[in-house]
Design an enzyme around this catalytic site. Structure first.
Site, mmCIF file in Angstrom:
data_model
loop_
_atom_site.group_PDB
_atom_site.id
_atom_site.type_symbol
_atom_site.label_atom_id
_atom_site.label_comp_id
_atom_site.label_asym_id
_atom_site.label_seq_id
_atom_site.Cartn_x
_atom_site.Cartn_y
_atom_site.Cartn_z
ATOM 1 C CG ASN A 103 -10.183 16.273 -16.323
ATOM 2 O OD1 ASN A 103 -10.386 16.854 -17.236
ATOM 3 N ND2 ASN A 103 -9.069 15.909 -15.594
ATOM 4 C CG HIS A 120 -16.388 21.174 -18.799
ATOM 5 N ND1 HIS A 120 -15.254 21.393 -19.511
ATOM 6 C CD2 HIS A 120 -16.765 22.112 -18.638
ATOM 7 C CE1 HIS A 120 -14.977 22.537 -19.419
ATOM 8 N NE2 HIS A 120 -15.924 23.429 -19.352
ATOM 9 C CB CYS A 128 -34.194 11.910 -20.335
ATOM 10 S SG CYS A 128 -35.299 11.936 -21.610
ATOM 11 C CB CYS A 148 -35.788 8.578 -21.363
ATOM 12 S SG CYS A 148 -36.538 9.121 -20.046
ATOM 13 N N GLY A 188 -2.541 20.592 -15.256
ATOM 14 C CA GLY A 188 -2.804 19.430 -17.084
ATOM 15 C C GLY A 188 -3.961 20.420 -17.469
ATOM 16 C CB SER A 190 -4.894 24.426 -22.886
ATOM 17 O OG SER A 190 -6.260 24.602 -22.512
ATOM 18 C CG ASN A 214 0.639 22.339 -19.341
ATOM 19 O OD1 ASN A 214 0.704 21.865 -19.963
ATOM 20 N ND2 ASN A 214 -0.679 21.990 -19.406
ATOM 21 N N PRO A 215 3.231 20.304 -18.661
ATOM 22 C CG PRO A 215 3.269 18.398 -20.203
ATOM 23 C CD PRO A 215 2.528 19.602 -18.986
ATOM 24 C CD GLU A 216 4.472 21.727 -24.817
ATOM 25 O OE1 GLU A 216 4.553 22.257 -25.497
ATOM 26 O OE2 GLU A 216 4.632 19.572 -25.150
#
Ligand code: OAD
Ligand code: ZN
Length: 251
Positions: A103, A120, A128, A148, A188, A190, A214-216
């Site tokens: 995240n 990430h 810049c 910049c 949470g 995939s 995970n709900p899926e």
């Protein structure tokens, strides 16, 4: 998920020697930040190749910045939810050793976690496109095309785009943590994006147990030792009871 599974997740966490968490967009969904895949996912509405690649930015920096300004607005007004807070309490107690996250919202740090590996990048930073300038921001830039202050080139969000390598140090640290872990709390995600998505698989190969929240179903379904088929907040509240953390401290 049965009560036995929650009890089992609680036992794994309590008896762990080196617990780490691996998180994705789903942990922040209940803080009001949309996920990428699945129902309501951003990649159902937008094409990543138009918005989240270096080529897209070269082609149409204004459009890319517009989209990121909108996501920055969401992130800047979001607050950690009970699932982020659970991880902060677990670190405070010395049980959780690190959070590895895909995240870019910084909600783990805001919740109080100190050992956070951001694979990430962050929407709360710009960098810049030409020189080494990088800065923390407290609000989305006001200009259409922020520049910049050192060299005048275009600034961009300090996030990893498709086709770009992950920050080397963070990636190395994440795999190192995964090699030390005996339990991984996967919340949470995939698991669809590599190399990040490989981290729980690597930990498993080294002997770690996986708890998949995970709900899926996702990439880790069928591999995980405990499958918690529910939202992150519901899981946090349930396991807090099992661990005697006190639901109130997650509020
Ligand atoms: P995804 O959007 O791919 O997956 C989100 C996951 O969260 C899905 O498996 C959902 O089922 C789950 N989910 C939804 N609501 C939830 C809730 N309330 N509690 C728990 N889980 C819930 O997001 P990521 O796995 O983080 O890359 O995506 C990986 C990467 O793909 C992102 O970091 C981003 C994206 O393109 C970059 O920006 C480089
Ligand atoms: Zn510059």
């Amino acid at each position: 998920m049965t009560p036995r599974d929650i009890a089992e997740a609680g036992r794994l966490v309590r008896e762990s020697r080196y617990l780490i968490a691996f998180t994705g967009a789903g942990i922040s969904a209940e803080s009001g930040i949309p996920v990428f895949r699945g129902p309501g996912g951003l990649w159902r509405k937008y094409r990543p190749e138009d918005l989240a690649t270096p080529e897209a930015f070269k082609r149409n920096p204004r459009l890319v910045w517009e989209w990121y300004r909108w996501r920055m607005e969401l992130v800047f007004s979001a607050k950690p939810n009970p699932a982020h807070k659970l991880l902060a309490r677990l670190e405070e107690k010395g049980i959780l050793k690190a959070v590895i996250t895909q995240n870019v919202d910084c909600l783990h740090r805001i919740a109080g976690n100190r050992r956070v590996i951001e694979l990430h990048g962050s929407l709360r930073r710009v960098k810049c496109t030409r020189c080494a300038y990088k800065a923390e921001i407290r609000a989305p830039p006001k200009e259409d095309l922020p520049r910049c202050p050192i060299c005048g080139s275009l600034l961009r969000p300090d996030v990893v785009w498709f086709g770009e390598p992950l920050p080397e140090g963070e990636l190395r640290e994440a795999f190192l943590e995964a090699s030390k872990a005996d339990v991984v709390l996967v919340i949470g995600t995939s698991g669809a994006v590599d190399p990040a998505g490989l981290i729980p698989l690597y930990a498993k190969k080294q002997g770690a147990k996986l708890i998949n929240v995970n709900p899926e179903p996702n990439r880790y379904t069928g591999i995980a030792d405990v499958e918690a088929r529910m939202g992150a907040v519901e899981f946090a509240k349930k396991i807090a009871i099992v661990l005697g953390i006190g639901e109130a401290s997650l509020g």
